[in-house]
Structures are given as structure tokens and as C-alpha cells.
Design a protein around this motif. Structure first.
Motif, PDB file in Angstrom:
ATOM      1  N   LEU A 254       0.823  -1.208   0.000  1.00 40.78           N
ATOM      2  CA  LEU A 254       0.000   0.000   0.000  1.00 40.78           C
ATOM      3  C   LEU A 254       0.856   1.256   0.000  1.00 40.78           C
ATOM      4  CD1 LEU A 254      -3.007  -0.847   2.335  1.00 40.78           C
ATOM      5  CD2 LEU A 254      -3.129   0.006   0.000  1.00 40.78           C
ATOM      6  N   ALA A 255       1.917   1.253   0.776  1.00 42.94           N
ATOM      7  CA  ALA A 255       2.798   2.424   0.823  1.00 42.94           C
ATOM      8  C   ALA A 255       3.421   2.688  -0.542  1.00 42.94           C
ATOM      9  CB  ALA A 255       3.885   2.227   1.878  1.00 42.94           C
ATOM     10  N   VAL A 256       3.857   1.619  -1.208  1.00 41.55           N
ATOM     11  CA  VAL A 256       4.429   1.777  -2.552  1.00 41.55           C
ATOM     12  C   VAL A 256       3.366   2.278  -3.523  1.00 41.55           C
ATOM     13  CG1 VAL A 256       5.419   0.536  -4.511  1.00 41.55           C
ATOM     14  CG2 VAL A 256       6.244   0.069  -2.196  1.00 41.55           C
ATOM     15  N   GLY A 257       2.184   1.669  -3.483  1.00 41.14           N
ATOM     16  CA  GLY A 257       1.113   2.048  -4.387  1.00 41.14           C
ATOM     17  C   GLY A 257       0.660   3.483  -4.187  1.00 41.14           C
ATOM     18  N   LEU A 258       0.550   3.907  -2.944  1.00 39.82           N
ATOM     19  CA  LEU A 258       0.102   5.277  -2.668  1.00 39.82           C
ATOM     20  C   LEU A 258       1.181   6.301  -2.998  1.00 39.82           C
ATOM     21  CD1 LEU A 258      -1.848   4.575   0.633  1.00 39.82           C
ATOM     22  CD2 LEU A 258      -2.834   5.357  -1.533  1.00 39.82           C
ATOM     23  N   THR A 259       2.417   5.933  -2.819  1.00 32.63           N
ATOM     24  CA  THR A 259       3.501   6.823  -3.242  1.00 32.63           C
ATOM     25  C   THR A 259       3.441   7.044  -4.754  1.00 32.63           C
ATOM     26  OG1 THR A 259       4.939   6.075  -1.441  1.00 32.63           O
ATOM     27  CG2 THR A 259       6.006   7.117  -3.325  1.00 32.63           C
ATOM     28  N   LEU A 260       3.228   5.958  -5.487  1.00 32.47           N
ATOM     29  CA  LEU A 260       3.113   6.054  -6.939  1.00 32.47           C
ATOM     30  C   LEU A 260       1.871   6.844  -7.332  1.00 32.47           C
ATOM     31  CD1 LEU A 260       4.145   5.248  -9.733  1.00 32.47           C
ATOM     32  CD2 LEU A 260       2.949   3.058  -9.476  1.00 32.47           C
ATOM     33  N   TYR A 261       0.774   6.601  -6.630  1.00 32.10           N
ATOM     34  CA  TYR A 261      -0.496   7.287  -6.913  1.00 32.10           C
ATOM     35  C   TYR A 261      -0.339   8.800  -6.771  1.00 32.10           C
ATOM     36  CZ  TYR A 261      -5.674   7.464  -6.997  1.00 32.10           C
ATOM     37  OH  TYR A 261      -6.992   7.678  -7.324  1.00 32.10           O
ATOM     38  N   ASP A 262       0.228   9.238  -5.659  1.00 30.38           N
ATOM     39  CA  ASP A 262       0.460  10.676  -5.460  1.00 30.38           C
ATOM     40  C   ASP A 262       1.451  11.213  -6.488  1.00 30.38           C
ATOM     41  OD1 ASP A 262      -1.297  10.769  -3.364  1.00 30.38           O
ATOM     42  OD2 ASP A 262       0.228  10.866  -1.790  1.00 30.38           O
ATOM     43  N   GLY A 263       2.457  10.400  -6.823  1.00 29.97           N
ATOM     44  CA  GLY A 263       3.442  10.847  -7.800  1.00 29.97           C
ATOM     45  C   GLY A 263       2.837  11.051  -9.176  1.00 29.97           C
TER      46      GLY A 263
END
Length: 523
Positions: free
Chosen positions: A112-121
Motif C-alpha cells: 500500500l505504501a508503494v502504491g500510494l507513493t506512486l499514486y500521489d506521484g
């Protein structure tokens, strides 16, 4: 004021006739009219009468699509989300979502942390605390007390946005009409006429009177959604998936939840909306009658079971359901075993006779896809005018500082006797048109009162919609102009009172009132 005038179809040759007044048809007509094209937009029913009023009411990038590595779609939809938040603050509101992490669950903290980092990016520069946040289990439980606490290890929140889908479509249709488009609901395209193998006209019937006429156009765009095959000579080269939502009492604060279904691992949402909680959606293949899509018992059981799985010390039953609705997603043809695995991206199909058909897509990305349709039309017509809808304030967007404007409008509303919650939703529904509501309150005693006690809509709202928003049927008013039919358990006498209230505005006699009540199963 939106006006319905079938006679305006009897004019010169149009540049484009758009069949289907959902979100794709509305954006296409609005964009084309802004570029100076002669546009006609029709729908066989009301504006947004199908899928475009049966969505999850979200303007979002689609966090779950990252699992399928659909980065292009997510980037596109996030760009649209950010643009609409800025260009339409009255219509698109930021909404934070919580994502719990449970012991043994499908989603873990690292993924989730990786996915949300990518999402915000992919969303680009977002500031002001809009990025995702991490919470330990106890803090997350305190933020979402509805959730069961056992097994809750942690949680995240992230930014997306929500809207009123039917009002968004209506605003775009109003904008198209103001820009010169001819827009007529309850108007059905029948037989197409060809000249030299290319479409040249279609026979259009006014479903309110039975009158028909041939309408000529240089180009034809099919944005009919689930009915697209009827304009393609019966060829259904797409896949249909049914989505169901339930409306439950207010279970949340001002934040939503993204949850993973225990039964099949699908993502579903719990979303605050007009003081209720919207739960959905399902995602099942559909091969039935496209005119008779309905909520089935198994759909209700699926969603209630999932909500109850996550609920703390609560068991929700069918009697707790306030409303429910079903819609069909049009997906690109695919061999994927599950509809959830099919891409939500969009494509434009061109038939040999020139008919352009819009397939797939999402509420959030419809503006961008419609721009491609109009780019093609302008190229074919030799009118190379660039799209102007990206970043352009929506037709009812207030000018100037939105927070200051909102505060001033709320003060005026409260001074007129409108309760604070209803006033807040009026701004969301009308934007710069909200003074029309205030004027109505001043003209008619009692107009500031709620229509029914437990839903944030006032009598003036009802009257202004009926008078100015191209309402033809009672269902148009109570399902799409104001979603009372799904947000309140209306007693038959309350529906009758509403029909009798608006009858003078719409010119209905007693026979018409009875027919309208019968049409929505009220006697």
C-alpha cells in the motif's frame, strides 16, 4: 434556464449529431459547441438516465488499477481529477479515503505504501497535506470508529474526490445549450439515412408527442452506452458489467473507506454522500435486457455481507437499506474471466458509414476522451480549433475566491431560514446559480423548508429544478435533479404531495399527476 424545444431540430445541416446524453455525450456536445460546431445532442430518455447517474459518484484516479499496471489510465484520470478540483470546486469536492490493513488481509503495509507513493506521484504536485498518510492501528481505529478493531494493524488515508454525477452531466448539457447546441431529452434516433455509403441523416422522434422528423448532420457520434448496439445495426462489440450500490444510514464522518471484499478480493467503497453512506459497487457480467437493469437479492446480500464483515458491533439488514440502484458499465471486448480484470480505458470505434462510437471509459476521464472525439470531428470538418475545456471553469462555477463566496452564500441561506446542511448541499448542486434558490425562497412562503425532514433538500430546490432544468417526468426530478428516491424512504403521500407541488410549474393536470405517480409505482 434550460429549455426543451424539439422544433429546433428542424434546421440547417448540423456539423454533428450526438446520440446519448450521459457523461460522454454531454462533454462531447459541450466541447464541440465551444469550438463553434453546430451541435445537436439527444437522448432517448432523460439526461444521465442510466450509467451516468448510477456511478460511485467519484472523481478519482482508480487506485486499484495500479495493481493491473494500468499506469496510463491512472495518470490520465489523476490529471483530470486535479483539473476538476480547481476548475469546478462547487461540483467536485476533495474526499479522503481510508484503507485499513488487517492481519491476513490481501493488502499489506508495504504494498500500500508503494502504491500510494506512486499514486500521489502520478497526480503531480499536490500540497497542503494532500498526500497519503500512515496511521498505526489504534489511531486509524479512532479515525474510523465504524470499523471492527480486531486484527486491525494499521491504515492509510489518501486523496480523491467526489461529485454528484447526474448534476455534473446536467451542468454540461446546460453549458452546451448556452454555447449554441440544440439539446433535447426524450428524443430517440431511429432509422439512419445514408448518402454514398455515409450517414447523412437520422429520423428522430419526440417521445413526449410522437412527432418525428429527419435531422441532417455531417457527422454522427454514438455515446448511447448500453444502448450503443442499437445504433450499430445490432452489433454489440463490447462487454457489459453490472454495478450495484446500496444507500445506508450515515455510518461515516466526512471521509470514505476503500475496502477489500472477503468473498472475492474485489475493492469496494463506503462513501459519505448527502448525509447517507453509499456502499458499492458490485462488478458482474450482464447479458440481460438493457432496459430492465435492477438490483437483485444476491447483489444486496453480497454488499451487506461485506459491510457487516468490517462493521464493529453492528449488523446491517435489508430493512436498514434506504435506497439502491444498479447501472451497466460498457467495457471493451475482453476474454478476461472477471469484469474487474477488464481495463476501464476508452476507445473510439469508427464504422464504414462514418458512425463514431464511444466504448468504455470512466466518469473522471470523459472530458479528455470527448476532446479526442471532437478533435477528430474538427479535423474531418476542416475546422482545426483546439480544445478549450481543460482547466475551463464549469458553466456554474462561481467566480473569484471560492471559500469566500461559499461563506457569503451560506450566510445568505441561513438568513433566509435554510438549515445549514441543506445550504451546504445547495452550493454543491447549483454553484453560481444558488441565488435562484434564494429568489424562490423570497417569493414563496415555506420554500426554505425541507421537502422531507431527513434529506437535505428544500422546497425551493424542488421548484427551481422543475422550472429551469428540462424536467419531463416525475422520476427525472426525484431521481436525477434531486436524488430523493434513493436517499429517503418516501411515503406515497409524500410523493403525491411533491407531484402536486410541482404540477402548476410543469402544467400537469390531475390525469398527468396520476400517470406520473403510477410510473414510479406510487398510487
Amino acid at each position: 434556464m434550460m429549455t426543451r424545444d424539439f422544433s429546433r431540430l428542424n434546421g440547417p445541416i448540423f456539423d454533428v449529431l450526438v446520440c446519448g446524453g450521459g457523461i460522454y455525450g454531454a462533454w462531447t456536445a459541450y466541447d464541440a459547441a465551444l469550438r463553434g460546431l453546430k451541435v445537436v445532442l439527444i437522448d432517448r430518455g432523460d439526461w444521465a438516465n442510466a450509467t451516468s447517474s448510477a456511478s460511485s459518484k467519484l472523481v478519482h484516479g482508480g487506485l486499484r488499477y495500479l495493481e493491473n499496471f494500468d499506469f496510463k489510465l491512472v495518470r490520465k484520470t489523476l490529471a483530470e481529477r486535479q483539473m476538476l478540483l480547481a476548475a469546478a470546486p462547487h461540483r467536485v469536492r476533495p474526499l479522503r479515503f481510508g484503507v485499513p490493513v488487517y492481519r491476513g488481509g490481501r493488502l499489506d503495509r508495504f504494498r500500500l505504501a508503494v502504491g500510494l507513493t506512486l499514486y500521489d506521484g502520478l497526480a503531480g504536485a499536490i500540497g497542503g497535506g494532500q498526500g497519503f498518510r500512515y496511521y498505526g492501528g489504534r489511531r486509524f481505529s479512532g479515525r474510523f470508529p465504524f470499523l471492527r478493531a480486531d486484527g486491525l494493524k494499521a491504515g492509510f488515508t489518501y486523496l480523491d474526490a467526489q461529485t454528484d454525477d447526474a448534476r455534473l452531466v446536467l451542468e454540461l448539457v446546460a453549458g452546451a445549450q448556452s454555447a449554441g447546441a440544440v439539446c433535447v431529452n426524450y428524443c430517440e434516433a431511429g432509422d439512419f439515412l445514408e448518402r454514398d455509403g455515409k450517414l447523412s441523416a437520422t429520423v428522430v422522434t419526440d417521445r413526449t408527442t410522437g412527432e418525428s422528423m429527419a435531422v441532417q448532420a455531417r457527422h454522427f457520434v454514438n455515446t448511447a452506452g448500453q444502448w450503443a448496439f442499437r445504433l450499430q445495426q445490432g452489433r454489440q462489440n463490447y462487454r457489459l458489467s453490472k454495478g450495484v450500490h446500496l444507500v445506508l444510514p450515515n455510518l461515516l464522518g466526512n471521509e470514505a473507506l476503500l475496502l477489500t471484499a472477503k468473498a472475492d478480493g474485489r475493492v469496494f467503497f463506503m462513501i459519505p454522500w448527502y448525509g447517507r453512506t453509499l456502499v458499492g459497487t458490485t462488478d458482474t457480467d450482464y447479458a440481460g435486457d438493457v432496459d430492465a437493469v435492477k438490483v437483485e437479492a444476491e447483489d444486496i446480500d453480497y454488499l451487506l455481507n461485506e459491510v457487516n464483515h468490517f462493521a464493529r458491533n453492528t449488523h446491517w439488514a435489508k430493512d436498514d437499506i434506504i435506497g439502491a440502484f444498479a447501472g451497466l458499465r460498457v467495457l471493451k471486448a475482453s476474454d478476461a474471466s472477471s469484469p474487474s480484470a477488464v481495463s476501464r480505458d476508452w476507445e473510439l470505434q469508427a464504422a464504414p458509414n462514418g458512425l463514431l462510437t464511444s466504448i468504455g471509459g470512466k466518469l473522471t476521464s470523459a472530458r479528455s476522451d470527448a476532446a479526442e472525439i471532437v478533435d477528430r470531428l474538427c479535423g474531418d470538418l476542416g475546422k482545426p480549433v483546439r480544445c478549450a475545456t481543460f482547466g475551463k471553469p464549469l458553466p456554474w462555477a462561481p467566480e473569484g475566491d471560492f471559500p469566500a463566496w461559499s461563506a457569503a452564500m451560506i450566510r445568505r441561506a441561513v438568513a433566509l431560514g435554510i438549515d445549514r446542511e441543506s445550504a451546504d448541499w445547495l452550493l454543491f448542486r447549483y454553484g453560481s446559480r444558488v441565488p435562484e434558490i434564494f429568489d424562490q425562497c423570497g417569493k414563496r412562503p415555506g420554500s426554505a423548508a425541507r421537502i422531507v425532514a431527513d434529506a437535505p433538500f428544500i422546497v425551493a430546490d424542488l421548484l427551481v429544478c422543475a422550472r429551469t432544468e428540462m424536467v419531463v417526468r416525475l422520476e427525472d426530478l426525484l431521481r436525477r435533479r434531486l436524488p430523493l428516491l434513493i436517499l429517503a424512504k418516501l411515503a406515497p403521500k409524500e410523493v403525491r404531495r411533491i407531484a402536486e407541488t410541482i404540477a402548476p410549474v410543469l402544467g400537469w393536470d390531475q390525469e398527468r399527476i396520476e400517470a406520473e405517480l403510477k410510473a414510479i409505482c406510487v398510487s
